[in-house]
Design a protein around this motif. Sequence first.
Motif, PDB file in Angstrom:
ATOM      1  N   ASN A  25      15.241  34.112 108.137  1.00  0.00           N
ATOM      2  CA  ASN A  25      15.310  35.113 107.078  1.00  0.00           C
ATOM      3  C   ASN A  25      15.747  36.485 107.580  1.00  0.00           C
ATOM      4  OD1 ASN A  25      14.302  33.308 105.064  1.00  0.00           O
ATOM      5  ND2 ASN A  25      12.247  33.604 105.904  1.00  0.00           N
ATOM      6  N   TYR A  82      16.000  38.844 104.504  1.00  0.00           N
ATOM      7  CA  TYR A  82      16.327  38.070 103.302  1.00  0.00           C
ATOM      8  C   TYR A  82      17.733  38.408 102.799  1.00  0.00           C
ATOM      9  CZ  TYR A  82      11.303  37.086 103.241  1.00  0.00           C
ATOM     10  OH  TYR A  82      10.030  36.699 103.576  1.00  0.00           O
ATOM     11  N   ASP A 113      20.148  36.676 101.709  1.00  0.00           N
ATOM     12  CA  ASP A 113      20.670  35.866 100.607  1.00  0.00           C
ATOM     13  C   ASP A 113      19.857  35.995  99.318  1.00  0.00           C
ATOM     14  OD1 ASP A 113      22.675  34.832 102.307  1.00  0.00           O
ATOM     15  OD2 ASP A 113      21.263  33.341 103.090  1.00  0.00           O
ATOM     16  N   ASP A 114      18.874  36.882  99.305  1.00  0.00           N
ATOM     17  CA  ASP A 114      18.020  37.056  98.126  1.00  0.00           C
ATOM     18  C   ASP A 114      18.076  38.515  97.690  1.00  0.00           C
ATOM     19  OD1 ASP A 114      16.092  37.235  96.188  1.00  0.00           O
ATOM     20  OD2 ASP A 114      14.543  36.161  97.313  1.00  0.00           O
ATOM     21  N   THR A 167      16.745  40.122  95.391  1.00  0.00           N
ATOM     22  CA  THR A 167      15.479  40.706  94.935  1.00  0.00           C
ATOM     23  C   THR A 167      14.558  41.074  96.095  1.00  0.00           C
ATOM     24  OG1 THR A 167      14.338  38.569  94.745  1.00  0.00           O
ATOM     25  CG2 THR A 167      15.619  39.320  92.844  1.00  0.00           C
ATOM     26  N   ARG A 168      14.855  40.540  97.303  1.00  0.00           N
ATOM     27  CA  ARG A 168      13.991  40.802  98.459  1.00  0.00           C
ATOM     28  C   ARG A 168      14.743  41.417  99.637  1.00  0.00           C
ATOM     29  NH1 ARG A 168      11.186  35.174  99.719  1.00  0.00           N
ATOM     30  NH2 ARG A 168       9.616  36.473 100.760  1.00  0.00           N
ATOM     31  N   LYS A 169      16.030  41.599  99.496  1.00  0.00           N
ATOM     32  CA  LYS A 169      16.869  42.060 100.596  1.00  0.00           C
ATOM     33  C   LYS A 169      16.495  43.474 101.057  1.00  0.00           C
ATOM     34  CE  LYS A 169      21.735  42.884 101.773  1.00  0.00           C
ATOM     35  NZ  LYS A 169      23.133  42.819 101.250  1.00  0.00           N
TER      36      LYS A 169
END
Length: 218
Positions: free
Chosen positions: A59, A79, A81-82, A84-86
Amino acid sequence: MPVRIGLLALSAVLIAVSPSAAKDKDKAKSPPAEQFLCEGIFGADTTDARLREHFGADNVVTGTIYGPEGMELLGTTIYPDDPTRKMEVLWYDEENLAYPSNIDLSPGQVAPGGVQVGMSIDEVEALNGQPFKLGGFWWDYGGYAWIEVGDLFEPDPNCHVGYRFSPADDYPETIDTISVAGDIELNSDMPLLDEIGTRVTHVSVGYPWPDHIPLPEY
């Protein structure tokens, strides 16, 4: 009696699948906002290695991060690839990937002081307790706020919190925005900023320069 029971069951199903019920169900599933603190894993002494151990090596990615004007910087992305959490981390010590200089928070995190991506400018002003200054929009350094007084002035002694604002993508085209464009100073209580749906689009924290690392020579 069976008919009455059947009607009651059907009503329950209709309520369960109604838009309001579905909306409430989705809201219940939404994860709570995460409070970000400039300590622990995000303390001033953290490292790329600690982030990998904490979040899992799969991650965390280290490589090029693009800054203003396309500037290429070495950093660590958590993160990646996310959306909302990058999170993106830049380092004072790039050779050892240690001592963060700046961390861009994810939309799901709440910064010290209570600000989160997506908040309206009025909500941020309310948290601060008074109006503040920010730059004009639509250029590389546009929309950044500088808060010199109020409750959001240095809300965490371990780091400095920065905010960037942008207008909504769908404000009415009939609104004349020339007065809020470019390298100019704006006040957060300008009515026009509400009219164009100004929101927080970027929250970051910056850390003081480590005492043991020599300052660069220019």
